[in-house]
Design an enzyme around this catalytic site. Structure first.
Site, PDB file in Angstrom:
ATOM      1  CB  THR A 154     -24.976 -20.383  16.633  1.00 53.08           C
ATOM      2  OG1 THR A 154     -23.567 -20.559  16.797  1.00 53.08           O
ATOM      3  CG2 THR A 154     -25.295 -18.905  16.486  1.00 53.08           C
ATOM      4  CG  HIS A 159     -35.070 -21.211  20.473  1.00 52.66           C
ATOM      5  ND1 HIS A 159     -36.164 -21.160  19.638  1.00 52.66           N
ATOM      6  CD2 HIS A 159     -35.503 -21.813  21.623  1.00 52.66           C
ATOM      7  CE1 HIS A 159     -37.208 -21.705  20.250  1.00 52.66           C
ATOM      8  NE2 HIS A 159     -36.833 -22.111  21.458  1.00 52.66           N
ATOM      9  CD  GLU A 160     -33.571 -22.313  24.938  1.00 50.74           C
ATOM     10  OE1 GLU A 160     -34.338 -21.874  25.824  1.00 50.74           O
ATOM     11  OE2 GLU A 160     -33.893 -23.241  24.177  1.00 50.74           O
TER      12      GLU A 160
END
Length: 198
Positions: A125, A130-131
């Site tokens: 998660t 983050h991406e």
């Protein structure tokens, strides 16, 4: 006035009205609010396609929910099957990586959720959130503490926080503030691919 003059004047006036109407309809209207000082910013909707991210669906949904709960002027929604999406998410065997935004409606960035990071013990998660942060315009802040979502792998495998901190939220808010305003629309996607290997 002779009839020919009246017809010529009427034709010119009609042409002027039609030209002005065409100009008015060619300029985009704000989606939900005007860009006047003190007015509420329009909400920018970005669609994501995770149809090629098998095994990451729950992590993506949680990462999207984290961003949607953290910012108010941009909203991530799942694209309808077969329709266009601004954020294309795929599962890969390498390290997670993403195109640095901020992505705008009608443009496209790519997120690769790499299993190498999961194999090394990083939280799915947190990786997804983050991406997605990269897609929204945030670069890495390595090294950094677990309280910074964009510190990524430098926070260590024990870090499971998928919530952007106040600074990260503020930056994304500023990237999408008053999107209806022509000046805000001039911000373009960075285009660099950021690989999140330690």
């Amino acid at each position: 006035m002779p009839l020919a003059t009246w017809i010529k004047a009427g034709t010119s006036a009609t042409a002027l009205v039609l030209a002005m109407a065409g100009t008015a309809s060619a300029s985009p209207a704000p989606t939900t609010a005007t860009a006047q000082p003190g007015a509420q910013a329009a909400v920018v909707t970005l669609r994501y396609d995770d149809s090629r991210a098998a095994g990451w669906e729950a992590a993506i949904a949680a990462g999207v929910a984290s961003w949607n709960a953290s910012v108010t002027n941009v909203r991530l929604v799942e694209a309808a099957p077969g329709s266009a999406a601004e954020i294309v998410i795929v599962a890969t065997s390498g390290w997670p990586q993403a195109t640095l935004g901020p992505v705008r409606p009608g443009r496209q960035v790519r997120v690769e959720l790499g299993s190498q990071a999961v194999n090394d013990g990083y939280n799915k998660t947190r990786i997804a959130a983050h991406e997605l942060g990269h897609s929204l315009g945030l670069p890495d802040t390595k090294p950094g503490p677990c309280s910074q979502l964009m510190s990524g792998s430098s926070a260590g495998t024990a870090c499971t926080s998928a919530v952007p901190n106040a600074t990260e939220r503020s930056r994304v808010q500023s990237y999408y503030a008053n999107y209806a305003n022509a000046l805000a629309a001039s911000v373009v996607t960075d285009g660099r691919t950021l690989v999140d290997a330690p």
